[in-house]
Design a protein around this motif. Sequence first.
Motif, PDB file in Angstrom:
ATOM      1  N   GLY A 117       0.817  -1.212   0.000  1.00  0.00           N
ATOM      2  CA  GLY A 117       0.000   0.000   0.000  1.00  0.00           C
ATOM      3  C   GLY A 117       0.846   1.255   0.000  1.00  0.00           C
ATOM      4  O   GLY A 117       0.583   2.197  -0.758  1.00  0.00           O
ATOM      5  N   THR A 118       1.869   1.289   0.829  1.00  0.00           N
ATOM      6  CA  THR A 118       2.747   2.459   0.885  1.00  0.00           C
ATOM      7  C   THR A 118       3.503   2.647  -0.429  1.00  0.00           C
ATOM      8  O   THR A 118       3.621   3.768  -0.936  1.00  0.00           O
ATOM      9  CB  THR A 118       3.743   2.313   2.046  1.00  0.00           C
ATOM     10  OG1 THR A 118       3.016   2.127   3.268  1.00  0.00           O
ATOM     11  CG2 THR A 118       4.619   3.538   2.170  1.00  0.00           C
ATOM     12  N   LEU A 119       4.011   1.552  -0.998  1.00  0.00           N
ATOM     13  CA  LEU A 119       4.749   1.650  -2.260  1.00  0.00           C
ATOM     14  C   LEU A 119       3.836   2.073  -3.406  1.00  0.00           C
ATOM     15  O   LEU A 119       4.234   2.863  -4.273  1.00  0.00           O
ATOM     16  CB  LEU A 119       5.416   0.313  -2.575  1.00  0.00           C
ATOM     17  CG  LEU A 119       6.486  -0.160  -1.587  1.00  0.00           C
ATOM     18  CD1 LEU A 119       7.003  -1.531  -1.990  1.00  0.00           C
ATOM     19  CD2 LEU A 119       7.629   0.842  -1.514  1.00  0.00           C
ATOM     20  N   ALA A 120       2.609   1.545  -3.434  1.00  0.00           N
ATOM     21  CA  ALA A 120       1.672   1.924  -4.493  1.00  0.00           C
ATOM     22  C   ALA A 120       1.304   3.392  -4.390  1.00  0.00           C
ATOM     23  O   ALA A 120       1.211   4.093  -5.405  1.00  0.00           O
ATOM     24  CB  ALA A 120       0.425   1.048  -4.413  1.00  0.00           C
ATOM     25  N   ALA A 121       1.078   3.883  -3.165  1.00  0.00           N
ATOM     26  CA  ALA A 121       0.780   5.303  -2.977  1.00  0.00           C
ATOM     27  C   ALA A 121       1.970   6.160  -3.381  1.00  0.00           C
ATOM     28  O   ALA A 121       1.808   7.228  -3.997  1.00  0.00           O
ATOM     29  CB  ALA A 121       0.397   5.560  -1.523  1.00  0.00           C
ATOM     30  N   ARG A 122       3.176   5.699  -3.070  1.00  0.00           N
ATOM     31  CA  ARG A 122       4.374   6.446  -3.461  1.00  0.00           C
ATOM     32  C   ARG A 122       4.506   6.528  -4.972  1.00  0.00           C
ATOM     33  O   ARG A 122       4.850   7.594  -5.519  1.00  0.00           O
ATOM     34  CB  ARG A 122       5.610   5.773  -2.863  1.00  0.00           C
ATOM     35  CG  ARG A 122       6.918   6.510  -3.123  1.00  0.00           C
ATOM     36  CD  ARG A 122       8.106   5.624  -2.820  1.00  0.00           C
ATOM     37  NE  ARG A 122       8.168   4.464  -3.716  1.00  0.00           N
ATOM     38  CZ  ARG A 122       9.078   3.501  -3.628  1.00  0.00           C
ATOM     39  NH1 ARG A 122       9.976   3.527  -2.677  1.00  0.00           N
ATOM     40  NH2 ARG A 122       9.070   2.497  -4.480  1.00  0.00           N
TER      41      ARG A 122
ATOM     42  N   ASP B 240     -10.195   4.329  -1.021  1.00  0.00           N
ATOM     43  CA  ASP B 240     -10.697   3.235  -1.853  1.00  0.00           C
ATOM     44  C   ASP B 240      -9.880   1.965  -1.648  1.00  0.00           C
ATOM     45  O   ASP B 240     -10.415   0.851  -1.704  1.00  0.00           O
ATOM     46  CB  ASP B 240     -10.654   3.640  -3.328  1.00  0.00           C
ATOM     47  CG  ASP B 240     -11.563   4.825  -3.634  1.00  0.00           C
ATOM     48  OD1 ASP B 240     -12.531   5.032  -2.879  1.00  0.00           O
ATOM     49  OD2 ASP B 240     -11.297   5.542  -4.609  1.00  0.00           O
ATOM     50  N   ALA B 241      -8.590   2.127  -1.418  1.00  0.00           N
ATOM     51  CA  ALA B 241      -7.715   0.962  -1.294  1.00  0.00           C
ATOM     52  C   ALA B 241      -7.631   0.416   0.122  1.00  0.00           C
ATOM     53  O   ALA B 241      -7.089  -0.680   0.323  1.00  0.00           O
ATOM     54  CB  ALA B 241      -6.301   1.321  -1.771  1.00  0.00           C
TER      55      ALA B 241
ATOM     56  N   ARG C 122      -2.504  -2.049  -6.275  1.00  0.00           N
ATOM     57  CA  ARG C 122      -1.733  -1.275  -7.258  1.00  0.00           C
ATOM     58  C   ARG C 122      -2.663  -0.650  -8.298  1.00  0.00           C
ATOM     59  O   ARG C 122      -2.459   0.500  -8.707  1.00  0.00           O
ATOM     60  CB  ARG C 122      -0.698  -2.165  -7.939  1.00  0.00           C
ATOM     61  CG  ARG C 122       0.366  -2.716  -6.991  1.00  0.00           C
ATOM     62  CD  ARG C 122       1.462  -3.417  -7.766  1.00  0.00           C
ATOM     63  NE  ARG C 122       2.389  -4.131  -6.882  1.00  0.00           N
ATOM     64  CZ  ARG C 122       2.356  -5.429  -6.672  1.00  0.00           C
ATOM     65  NH1 ARG C 122       1.466  -6.194  -7.307  1.00  0.00           N
ATOM     66  NH2 ARG C 122       3.224  -6.005  -5.847  1.00  0.00           N
ATOM     67  N   ASP C 123      -3.668  -1.406  -8.759  1.00  0.00           N
ATOM     68  CA  ASP C 123      -4.602  -0.864  -9.742  1.00  0.00           C
ATOM     69  C   ASP C 123      -5.435   0.266  -9.150  1.00  0.00           C
ATOM     70  O   ASP C 123      -5.756   1.241  -9.833  1.00  0.00           O
ATOM     71  CB  ASP C 123      -5.517  -1.975 -10.270  1.00  0.00           C
ATOM     72  CG  ASP C 123      -4.780  -2.975 -11.137  1.00  0.00           C
ATOM     73  OD1 ASP C 123      -3.644  -2.666 -11.563  1.00  0.00           O
ATOM     74  OD2 ASP C 123      -5.315  -4.078 -11.375  1.00  0.00           O
ATOM     75  N   THR C 124      -5.817   0.133  -7.884  1.00  0.00           N
ATOM     76  CA  THR C 124      -6.572   1.201  -7.230  1.00  0.00           C
ATOM     77  C   THR C 124      -5.759   2.481  -7.172  1.00  0.00           C
ATOM     78  O   THR C 124      -6.298   3.585  -7.318  1.00  0.00           O
ATOM     79  CB  THR C 124      -6.988   0.779  -5.812  1.00  0.00           C
ATOM     80  OG1 THR C 124      -7.730  -0.442  -5.876  1.00  0.00           O
ATOM     81  CG2 THR C 124      -7.851   1.846  -5.156  1.00  0.00           C
ATOM     82  N   PHE C 125      -4.460   2.348  -6.977  1.00  0.00           N
ATOM     83  CA  PHE C 125      -3.567   3.507  -6.947  1.00  0.00           C
ATOM     84  C   PHE C 125      -3.060   3.886  -8.341  1.00  0.00           C
ATOM     85  O   PHE C 125      -2.086   4.640  -8.448  1.00  0.00           O
ATOM     86  CB  PHE C 125      -2.376   3.230  -6.035  1.00  0.00           C
ATOM     87  CG  PHE C 125      -2.660   3.449  -4.571  1.00  0.00           C
ATOM     88  CD1 PHE C 125      -2.730   4.718  -4.036  1.00  0.00           C
ATOM     89  CD2 PHE C 125      -2.876   2.373  -3.726  1.00  0.00           C
ATOM     90  CE1 PHE C 125      -2.988   4.922  -2.699  1.00  0.00           C
ATOM     91  CE2 PHE C 125      -3.135   2.561  -2.380  1.00  0.00           C
ATOM     92  CZ  PHE C 125      -3.196   3.839  -1.859  1.00  0.00           C
ATOM     93  N   PHE C 126      -3.681   3.369  -9.391  1.00  0.00           N
ATOM     94  CA  PHE C 126      -3.369   3.750 -10.775  1.00  0.00           C
ATOM     95  C   PHE C 126      -1.916   3.467 -11.142  1.00  0.00           C
ATOM     96  O   PHE C 126      -1.360   4.109 -12.040  1.00  0.00           O
ATOM     97  CB  PHE C 126      -3.664   5.240 -11.021  1.00  0.00           C
ATOM     98  CG  PHE C 126      -5.105   5.617 -10.848  1.00  0.00           C
ATOM     99  CD1 PHE C 126      -6.025   5.405 -11.853  1.00  0.00           C
ATOM    100  CD2 PHE C 126      -5.534   6.192  -9.667  1.00  0.00           C
ATOM    101  CE1 PHE C 126      -7.356   5.765 -11.694  1.00  0.00           C
ATOM    102  CE2 PHE C 126      -6.866   6.541  -9.489  1.00  0.00           C
ATOM    103  CZ  PHE C 126      -7.780   6.323 -10.507  1.00  0.00           C
TER     104      PHE C 126
END
Length: 586
Positions: free
Chosen positions: A82-87, A308-309, A393-397
């Motif tokens: 989650g943190t990496l996807a947001a980054r 959302d994630a 990852r898809d949620t965070f585009f």
Amino acid sequence: MNALVDWRQFSRNTDFASEQDQRLRSFQQGRLLGLRNNRYSWWTHCRELADYILPRRYKWLITPNQMNRGSPINQHILDSTGTLAARNLAAGMFSGTCSPTRKWVGLHAGHIDSTQTSPVSLWLAECERLMYLIFAESNFYTAMAVFMFDLVVFGTAVLLIYEDFDNVINCINPCFGEYYVDIDGKYRPVIFYREFTYTISQTVDEFGWENCSSMIQQFYDRRDGAGLTREVIIAHAIEPNTDPEKYGIPKHFKYRETYWEWGGATNPQSGTSSRGFLRKRGFNERAAIIGRWDLVGNDPYGRSVGMDALPDIKQLQQETRRKAQGIDKGINPPLVADVQLKNQPASLLPGGITFLQGMMSTGNDGMKPAYGNWKPDIASITADLEEVRKRIRDTFFNNLFNVASQFETRSNITAVEWDMRKAESLIMLGPVFQRLYNEVFTPIVDRVWGIMVRANILPPPPPEVAGKNIDVKFSSLLEISQNAAQAGSIERMFQITGQLAGIDPAAVDNLDIDMALDIYSSLLNNSPRIIRSPAQLTQIRQTRQQQQQAAQQAAQMEALTKAGANASQIDVGGGQNLVQRMVAGG
């Protein structure tokens, strides 16, 4: 420094404030408490986001005089997907809107921009250069990277832009949970309140000893220095300058800012009795830039991708914990043991041996796993975890920003095709980009421009600019790819014309080369100094034409001279040559 400051007034004694300051402080304290009570549910909701994604960007540091600042804040993050996807999303948003490696903001004076060749264009180009220099030399890009991270996680982010003597501007990123925002009648997020922690030393350093209350002065003046690290809560407000006469701020300022001592206890509003302000000043532009990811009705806070994630992130942490438990049971399983081993030495180390009397005669195991031959299905758990990670990852585009890894590349791929692919993947974020340009980047440019004007940084404008508004246009990756496609079309037109000119030179007459080069340079966002102005072109071509005419005349004279010399060598009889005969009229 005075050239950079909009307007500033210190209370000079916060224990004995003026009547205007008392009225304004009473109003702002009531408003701060109202915002705090109405928006507390956002704190609770976003605390979960901080727990599972970004724990160090929440309001943990707001409570004063706590000794556990460096201790682990939470134990919720077992898998950092989650943190990496947001980054990754924050980095993509940053590069897509205000990357320091490309031009992302342009100035316009009417229909004239900085890519043309007029004196106004050159002036606009120089103003842009100075603005980009300020962005690069200050902490703007660093602050915008933090801003984007907050935005994708919490849905709301704030950037404070102040005047700075050394770097012209200085940017501050308040943590979510320490501030409150509200909207005006036009649904614009222009009201900003916060409460943050300062030490006694920081308070005196920022606001001056004479502007602090007697309590802070006493702690600061202690000879042992122990009072310098004591912490207090400072309240801060930036809002539209309503009722300027009532509150003592000049009415030509659109916004006002105040700082005051909010207290040093968990219930801060009861922690101090002073009635004045540490600082009170007015701004010509909005100093608190508030951005939102997605709007939900008329709520001042935005809905974020992190929201959302969050369900998938929670599931990921739970399943990661189960997987760890399964692996642990497989490596170090629970055991059942013969009663003879009770109070007897036993070894569970790899290769260790436990000796048991009579074990071989009975045929029973002296010690064995409680689950027998059962083993946890780690492969299935791992597959399910990967599916959850993909959803996060898809949620965070993240798939939109991984163009290189998603498409099969070729050795002959062009830059135009690459830009088009990248722009096509960012279409889904188009509304977010547009909202950021309206709510964030336009106020940023207005604020920086105003500071540059007051600091006399801008060059003198040409007379043509008088009475015209300076408009701002932002260049997104989508627009850049469209411009690259048009530039590619012009290149192909030049190639075709060059090929046809080998067959029929008249084909070049169909192409306005001057106009084509001007448009081509503009599409590539080149400096207007590359293309000469029409007046310069006219002068250069007239000079070239005069030189060609002079060369032709010289060639004619040379030809006549050679002809005369040849004629003087022709004998026409009678002791005369051709030139003498022609002169004599023969």
